[in-house]
Design a protein around this motif. Structure first.
Motif, PDB file in Angstrom:
ATOM      1  N   UNK A  78       9.733   8.665 -11.871  1.00  0.00           N
ATOM      2  CA  UNK A  78      10.261   7.651 -10.963  1.00  0.00           C
ATOM      3  C   UNK A  78       9.190   7.156 -10.008  1.00  0.00           C
ATOM      4  N   UNK A  79       8.142   7.970  -9.794  1.00  0.00           N
ATOM      5  CA  UNK A  79       7.114   7.597  -8.817  1.00  0.00           C
ATOM      6  C   UNK A  79       6.312   6.376  -9.267  1.00  0.00           C
ATOM      7  N   UNK A  80       6.396   6.025 -10.567  1.00  0.00           N
ATOM      8  CA  UNK A  80       5.747   4.808 -11.026  1.00  0.00           C
ATOM      9  C   UNK A  80       6.383   3.571 -10.447  1.00  0.00           C
ATOM     10  N   UNK A  81       7.633   3.688 -10.003  1.00  0.00           N
ATOM     11  CA  UNK A  81       8.335   2.559  -9.373  1.00  0.00           C
ATOM     12  C   UNK A  81       8.431   2.717  -7.857  1.00  0.00           C
ATOM     13  N   UNK A  82       8.529   3.989  -7.413  1.00  0.00           N
ATOM     14  CA  UNK A  82       8.699   4.236  -5.980  1.00  0.00           C
ATOM     15  C   UNK A  82       7.974   5.529  -5.636  1.00  0.00           C
ATOM     16  N   UNK A  83       6.820   5.399  -5.007  1.00  0.00           N
ATOM     17  CA  UNK A  83       5.977   6.559  -4.712  1.00  0.00           C
ATOM     18  C   UNK A  83       6.610   7.506  -3.710  1.00  0.00           C
ATOM     19  N   UNK A  84       7.659   7.085  -3.004  1.00  0.00           N
ATOM     20  CA  UNK A  84       8.284   7.925  -1.986  1.00  0.00           C
ATOM     21  C   UNK A  84       9.366   8.843  -2.554  1.00  0.00           C
ATOM     22  N   UNK A  85       9.668   8.721  -3.842  1.00  0.00           N
ATOM     23  CA  UNK A  85      10.677   9.595  -4.445  1.00  0.00           C
ATOM     24  C   UNK A  85      10.073  10.980  -4.642  1.00  0.00           C
ATOM     25  N   UNK A  86      10.730  12.039  -4.162  1.00  0.00           N
ATOM     26  CA  UNK A  86      10.194  13.399  -4.365  1.00  0.00           C
ATOM     27  C   UNK A  86      10.084  13.727  -5.851  1.00  0.00           C
ATOM     28  N   UNK A  87       9.065  14.515  -6.188  1.00  0.00           N
ATOM     29  CA  UNK A  87       8.808  14.831  -7.587  1.00  0.00           C
ATOM     30  C   UNK A  87       9.977  15.580  -8.233  1.00  0.00           C
ATOM     31  N   UNK A  88      10.651  16.435  -7.471  1.00  0.00           N
ATOM     32  CA  UNK A  88      11.712  17.236  -8.071  1.00  0.00           C
ATOM     33  C   UNK A  88      12.939  16.406  -8.461  1.00  0.00           C
ATOM     34  N   UNK A  89      13.065  15.193  -7.926  1.00  0.00           N
ATOM     35  CA  UNK A  89      14.170  14.321  -8.341  1.00  0.00           C
ATOM     36  C   UNK A  89      14.038  13.976  -9.830  1.00  0.00           C
TER      37      UNK A  89
ATOM     38  N   UNK B 145      26.516   8.144 -13.205  1.00  0.00           N
ATOM     39  CA  UNK B 145      26.042   8.365 -11.837  1.00  0.00           C
ATOM     40  C   UNK B 145      24.524   8.495 -11.818  1.00  0.00           C
ATOM     41  N   UNK B 146      23.957   9.204 -12.800  1.00  0.00           N
ATOM     42  CA  UNK B 146      22.502   9.372 -12.863  1.00  0.00           C
ATOM     43  C   UNK B 146      21.805   8.033 -13.053  1.00  0.00           C
ATOM     44  N   UNK B 147      22.386   7.165 -13.884  1.00  0.00           N
ATOM     45  CA  UNK B 147      21.810   5.828 -14.070  1.00  0.00           C
ATOM     46  C   UNK B 147      21.834   5.063 -12.744  1.00  0.00           C
ATOM     47  N   UNK B 148      22.940   5.159 -12.024  1.00  0.00           N
ATOM     48  CA  UNK B 148      23.064   4.462 -10.744  1.00  0.00           C
ATOM     49  C   UNK B 148      22.029   4.971  -9.751  1.00  0.00           C
ATOM     50  N   UNK B 149      21.871   6.292  -9.669  1.00  0.00           N
ATOM     51  CA  UNK B 149      20.899   6.873  -8.736  1.00  0.00           C
ATOM     52  C   UNK B 149      19.484   6.440  -9.112  1.00  0.00           C
ATOM     53  N   UNK B 150      19.181   6.437 -10.416  1.00  0.00           N
ATOM     54  CA  UNK B 150      17.860   5.988 -10.862  1.00  0.00           C
ATOM     55  C   UNK B 150      17.619   4.542 -10.424  1.00  0.00           C
ATOM     56  N   UNK B 151      18.629   3.710 -10.588  1.00  0.00           N
ATOM     57  CA  UNK B 151      18.481   2.303 -10.195  1.00  0.00           C
ATOM     58  C   UNK B 151      18.362   2.167  -8.683  1.00  0.00           C
ATOM     59  N   UNK B 152      19.081   2.988  -7.926  1.00  0.00           N
ATOM     60  CA  UNK B 152      18.985   2.951  -6.473  1.00  0.00           C
ATOM     61  C   UNK B 152      17.567   3.284  -6.011  1.00  0.00           C
ATOM     62  N   UNK B 153      16.942   4.270  -6.672  1.00  0.00           N
ATOM     63  CA  UNK B 153      15.644   4.754  -6.228  1.00  0.00           C
ATOM     64  C   UNK B 153      14.479   3.924  -6.751  1.00  0.00           C
ATOM     65  N   UNK B 154      14.665   3.283  -7.897  1.00  0.00           N
ATOM     66  CA  UNK B 154      13.529   2.589  -8.534  1.00  0.00           C
ATOM     67  C   UNK B 154      13.744   1.097  -8.725  1.00  0.00           C
ATOM     68  N   UNK B 155      14.998   0.639  -8.657  1.00  0.00           N
ATOM     69  CA  UNK B 155      15.278  -0.769  -8.919  1.00  0.00           C
ATOM     70  C   UNK B 155      15.355  -1.103 -10.387  1.00  0.00           C
ATOM     71  N   UNK B 156      15.333  -0.071 -11.251  1.00  0.00           N
ATOM     72  CA  UNK B 156      15.386  -0.313 -12.692  1.00  0.00           C
ATOM     73  C   UNK B 156      16.241   0.735 -13.370  1.00  0.00           C
ATOM     74  N   UNK B 157      16.669   0.444 -14.611  1.00  0.00           N
ATOM     75  CA  UNK B 157      17.448   1.378 -15.405  1.00  0.00           C
ATOM     76  C   UNK B 157      16.513   2.349 -16.119  1.00  0.00           C
ATOM     77  N   UNK B 158      16.919   3.599 -16.327  1.00  0.00           N
ATOM     78  CA  UNK B 158      16.082   4.531 -17.091  1.00  0.00           C
ATOM     79  C   UNK B 158      15.934   4.054 -18.532  1.00  0.00           C
ATOM     80  N   UNK B 159      14.717   4.170 -19.053  1.00  0.00           N
ATOM     81  CA  UNK B 159      14.397   3.706 -20.404  1.00  0.00           C
ATOM     82  C   UNK B 159      14.773   2.232 -20.609  1.00  0.00           C
TER      83      UNK B 159
END
Length: 428
Positions: free
Chosen positions: A352-363, A323-337
């Motif tokens: 995540x902000x390197x891919x999407x500046x609108x993602x809150x830092x606490x995510x 689920x975490x991988x899916x959420x990361x891909x939803x927010x950034x368009x890429x897989x973690x690592x």
């Protein structure tokens, strides 16, 4: 005490009294707990039927009411609570001066068949013939094919009233693969046990189906993968709302002792109302059913937790990693690592902000926990993960680091105390 069963207008006593009448109509017990060093236990097993009524009565009830009188009272009462009270009142009216105990149970419905029963009932069914639009099968009319793979086919069908649903059939490639066909039956059995708005609903089969298939509800929507392509600029808040729904569905699965085992965007649908639905239970593991879990293929590599590649059995934490991988891909368009999850043991999650500046830092903190290399360091369950996504959380050190730090502190304290003790002894 006696146990009775009322079935087909006939009241039958299922037990044998452990007592005997001797002398001047005096009743004595012939078997009782604590009366001997050995206890013989009566045991019997029989099938249940809808409409069966069971009675448990003490001799203060059945000793003063005839079988026909008891049967008439139960039939006339309608409800178990009313029947129990009426039996006791009738026994009192007949002069009962003993303790009166009575319980009445009515079978209103039966559970789904067990896994073994499902395999026995459906495992021998033939594979369906090739289906094409216009073909009729067990009261369904095939409208079109929705999906096809080397393992299964999905067909949109309609019943006689025009209501749409889906038939899932095994591929002809599985004709000689007995294990795969058994897993197909088990998939249908698992689906029948699941009841949640975020899970695909398995519908009842017709009586005496002619071949092997699953009957599923039709979801008017698209996969999450397709939804993300169609909504490239959707707000982060809406994506997090979809993630919240996804975790609600995963929580329902885990509460039913089911591990999905293959969570990925293609196995998640978003319907026209924006409702997230988890589908495809072909890789599910059921807790306590290891004999049926053996041989289930691993999930999709890009969304599988790293421990699964080492042969560790799927768990709630491996589902939450997916689920975490899916959420990361939803927010950034890429897989973690970039999908190389072995790096998660040595490197923090890139922001995540390197891919999407609108993602809150606490995510970042939330996904850092959910994507820990060691399963025990992740969230304990889907509810904890979901709640962390709803509000800011601080970063959490791995449990093992805390344990080591505390162990070092106590070692240091122990050394200091030891030195002080030696000094005290030497100065005496």
């Amino acid at each position: 005490s006696r146990i009775w069963r009322l079935r087909n207008e006939r009241l039958e006593c299922l037990t044998r009294d452990h007592s005997r009448i001797i002398g001047d109509n005096r009743q004595v017990l012939t078997r009782v707990m604590g009366g001997d060093t050995r206890l013989d236990v009566d045991y019997s097993s029989s099938d249940l039927q809808v409409g069966d009524v069971f009675l448990l009565t003490s001799d203060g009830v059945h000793g003063f009411l005839s079988r026909s009188r008891m049967q008439g009272i139960v039939r006339a009462s309608g409800q178990p609570e009313v029947a129990a009270r009426s039996l006791v009142e009738a026994a009192l009216a007949s002069g009962s001066d003993d303790n009166l105990s009575c319980q009445v149970l009515q079978v209103d419905g039966l559970p789904d068949a067990s896994a073994d029963e499902a395999l026995r009932q459906r495992g021998s069914l033939p594979l369906p013939p090739p289906l094409s639009p216009g073909i009729h099968l067990d009261g369904f009319t095939v409208k079109r094919e929705l999906y096809a793979s080397v393992r299964s086919h999905l067909y949109l069908v309609e019943d006689d009233s025009g209501k749409p649903s889906v038939l899932k059939t095994p591929s002809v490639n599985l004709e000689d693969d007995r294990d795969a066909l058994e897993r197909f039956v088990m998939e249908g059995w698992v689906g029948q046990r699941l009841r949640n708005a975020h899970l695909l609903h398995t519908l009842p089969l017709p009586d005496n189906p002619s071949c092997l298939y699953q009957h599923l509800e039709f979801i008017d929507g698209v996969t999450l993968q397709q939804w993300l392509k169609e909504h490239p600029d959707v707000a982060v808040e809406e994506k997090l709302y979809l993630a919240d729904q996804l975790l609600n569905g995963v929580r329902a699965l885990h509460r039913a002792d089911v591990i999905h085992g293959d969570l990925k965007p293609d196995n998640i649908m978003v319907d026209t109302r924006g409702l997230v639905r988890i589908v495809d239970f072909g890789s599910c593991h059921c807790r306590g059913m290891e004999q049926h879990n053996a041989g289930i293929p691993l999930g999709t590599r890009d969304y599988s937790a790293p421990e699964l590649l080492d042969g560790v059995a799927p768990s709630e934490q491996s589902d939450l990693f997916s689920v975490a991988v899916i959420i990361h891909e939803m927010l950034t368009g890429s897989l973690p690592w970039q999908g190389r999850y072995e790096k998660s043991a040595h490197r923090p999650l890139p922001p995540l902000q390197g891919h999407n500046a609108f993602v809150p830092l606490w995510i970042n903190n939330v996904l850092q926990i959910a994507l820990q290399h060691q399963p025990k360091q992740r969230f304990t369950d889907a509810a904890e993960f979901r709640d962390a996504l709803r509000r800011p959380v601080r970063s959490r050190k791995p449990v093992i680091d805390n344990d080591i730090r505390q162990l070092r502190i106590w070692k240091g304290i122990s050394i200091v105390l030891g030195v002080l003790l030696l000094i005290s002894v030497a100065t005496r």
